[in-house]
Design an enzyme around this catalytic site. Structure first.
Site, PDB file in Angstrom:
ATOM      1  N   ASN A  33       0.729  -1.064   0.175  1.00 52.35           N
ATOM      2  CA  ASN A  33      -0.084   0.082  -0.071  1.00 52.35           C
ATOM      3  C   ASN A  33       0.878   1.095  -0.003  1.00 52.35           C
ATOM      4  O   ASN A  33       1.747   1.256  -0.675  1.00 52.35           O
ATOM      5  CB  ASN A  33      -0.960  -0.114   1.029  1.00 52.35           C
ATOM      6  CG  ASN A  33      -0.655   0.005   2.646  1.00 52.35           C
ATOM      7  OD1 ASN A  33      -0.034  -0.957   3.095  1.00 52.35           O
ATOM      8  ND2 ASN A  33      -1.123   0.975   3.206  1.00 52.35           N
ATOM      9  N   ASP A  34       0.665   2.108   0.912  1.00 53.24           N
ATOM     10  CA  ASP A  34       1.378   3.370   0.930  1.00 53.24           C
ATOM     11  C   ASP A  34       2.581   3.547   0.378  1.00 53.24           C
ATOM     12  O   ASP A  34       3.666   2.966   1.017  1.00 53.24           O
ATOM     13  CB  ASP A  34       1.014   4.329   1.996  1.00 53.24           C
ATOM     14  CG  ASP A  34      -0.273   4.210   2.811  1.00 53.24           C
ATOM     15  OD1 ASP A  34      -1.154   3.605   2.018  1.00 53.24           O
ATOM     16  OD2 ASP A  34      -0.468   4.687   3.914  1.00 53.24           O
TER      17      ASP A  34
END
Length: 505
Positions: A33-34
């Site tokens: 993710n991020d």
């Protein structure tokens, strides 16, 4: 072979057979993710990211690490941060990388027992080995005078010999908040108050709702120094566990406060471009990456062995009014392989043009009332197709993405996406990048990011239909970048110098 290496090999074998896995975006096996810790260091771009090497689910998050010399070909390096037995035993969540007194330093959110607190780690000069600060967390609790919903994610910058930090948060009953701290040494922090606080009752239910908590705040100046410069505050609106969308404020920094002048959507794709982070490279460009969330079921992600796509690098510049213009970094053009078409869009040979790795550029002129439809990932009978629509209405130009027939799989997300495009005369420069399930489009500098999962192998067609006006079209096939296979990762790891004289503070 270690447990991580063995699991990595198993997941990579699954992922390699998935037709929805992008070929020129950065992806990995397991969960991604991020983007975190973006930096340019000694000739290399470093991309850290939230990562679970054991399964494509958000659990026990590590920091993955990849490097590139050109923003296109990425080599995965050894994991940078692994959950320990202290304040990050449940995960090493999002953060940034800075250099303090010559020492590479990561500020990240350590998660334990359902809460997150700021932690530090110090790196070797090549950024490949990291040692956690023994006195983590460096901030022991959120501000006592605020009823905090959440407290995580970091943005750091230096003013003279003082570091300033913004931590994402939300105040119960009020809204999202950017909490400001300062420090001389990154270890002892003084709380200065909210840099800016939102209002969760304003714009509720609209694409401009700021949510109940702000994640992944990114504050930076943009534009010409002096009267032409604005400050930008990017944040991802969150609401009680739901990732909503990413927005940004245009405003000015005045002492310990951010004075907002306007609120804007960062990407018309909503949650499909989430938790972005930006950096300045050696040429002074502002580059941004974001997380392209999945739009298929958890079960499908687990079966595929991977989840999450990193966006293509975006070049971010300022319009005269301070709002953002976004476009793929020029380096992306190097991935173009064969020019498939160049000419009048009305002559687009739809029967011959196919592909799931495409770069489509359109120069569009739309008279008032006119429309342009562009379909991608379409089957010959249009049973599956993903359709972009440009409309010149009385209120200006609007871009929509219809995914209602993008897949015959009823479990995938087909929510329509749309928004306004700046155009005073009906002229639009539209670019659509198709990379299997990852779709990134840019209309006059406004992006719309999405995911699509057609079930049929012949969902490769593109097409164009315009009611009035004129369109010039160029279509390229796109090259794949190198797959980060387990064997390749091991070779890269072995070739890196393993320094023991880490210049820790």
């Amino acid at each position: 072979m270690s447990v991580v290496q063995q699991k990595r090999a198993e997941l990579e074998a699954l992922a390699a057979t998935d037709p929805h896995r992008p070929e020129f975006h950065f992806v990995t096996a397991g969960w991604l993710n991020d983007p975190n810790g973006l930096t340019f260091h000694e000739g290399l771009f470093h991309l850290f990211y939230q990562y679970n090497p054991y399964a494509p689910v958000h659990h026990k998050i590590h920091w993955g690490h990849a490097v590139s010399s050109d923003l296109l070909e990425w080599e995965e390096l050894p994991i940078a941060l692994t959950p320990g037995t202290g304040p990050d035993e449940d995960g090493c969540w999002s953060g940034v990388l800075v250099h303090h007194d010559g020492v590479p330093t990561i500020m990240y959110s350590g998660r334990k027992g359902g809460s997150e607190l700021p932690c530090l780690a110090f790196g070797t000069p090549d950024l490949t080995q990291w040692r956690k600060h023994p006195d983590n967390p460096v901030i022991s609790a959120p501000p006592a005078d605020l009823d905090i919903i959440a407290f995580r994610d970091h943005c750091l910058w230096q003013e003279g010999d003082t570091w300033r930090q913004v931590i994402g948060s939300g105040v119960r009953g009020v809204g999202g908040a950017a909490l400001l701290y300062e420090s001389r040494d990154l270890r002892s922090w003084t709380y200065l108050g909210p840099l800016l606080t939102g209002n969760a009752e304003t714009n509720k239910g609209t694409p401009l709702w700021t949510g109940t908590m702000w994640e992944c705040i990114d504050v930076f100046p943009l534009g010409d120094a002096g009267s032409g410069q604005h400050h930008i505050m990017v944040f991802s609106a969150w609401d009680h566990g739901v990732t909503m969308h990413t927005l940004y404020w245009v405003g000015q920094m005045e002492g310990d406060r951010f004075i907002p002048e306007g609120l804007h959507r960062l990407d018309l794709g909503g949650r499909f471009f989430y938790a972005p982070q930006s950096m300045r490279d050696e040429a002074g460009r502002r580059l941004m990456f974001g997380w392209l969330q999945e739009g298929r079921s958890d079960a499908a992600q687990i079966a595929a062995g991977w989840s999450g796509v990193m966006s293509l690098p975006r070049l971010v510049t300022a319009r005269p009014d301070g709002t953002l213009h976004q476009h793929p970094a020029p380096e992306v053009d190097r991935l173009r392989s064969r020019l498939l078409f160049d000419g009048d869009g009305s002559h687009l040979p739809t029967a011959e043009l196919t592909g799931d790795q495409l770069d489509v550029e359109l120069d569009v002129t739309l008279p008032p009332g006119a429309t342009l439809e562009v379909k991608v990932r379409a089957t010959p009978d249009n049973a599956e197709q993903t359709v972009y629509l440009l409309e010149h209405t009385t209120n200006g130009v609007r871009l929509s993405l219809d995914r209602s027939t993008s897949s015959l799989d009823p479990t995938v997300d087909t929510t329509p996406l749309s928004g306004s495009i700046p155009s005073s005369d009906g002229k639009v420069s539209l670019r659509i990048l198709v990379d299997h399930s990852a779709l990134e489009s840019f209309a006059n500098g406004v992006p719309l990011t999405a995911r699509a999962y057609p079930t049929r192998h012949d969902a490769l067609g593109i097409g164009l239909r315009q009611s009035a006006g004129q369109t010039t079209a160029r279509v390229w096939s796109m090259n794949s970048t190198s797959r980060n296979t387990t064997a390749h990762t091991h070779r890269v790891s072995a070739d890196l110098p393993r320094r023991k004289d880490s210049n820790h503070a």
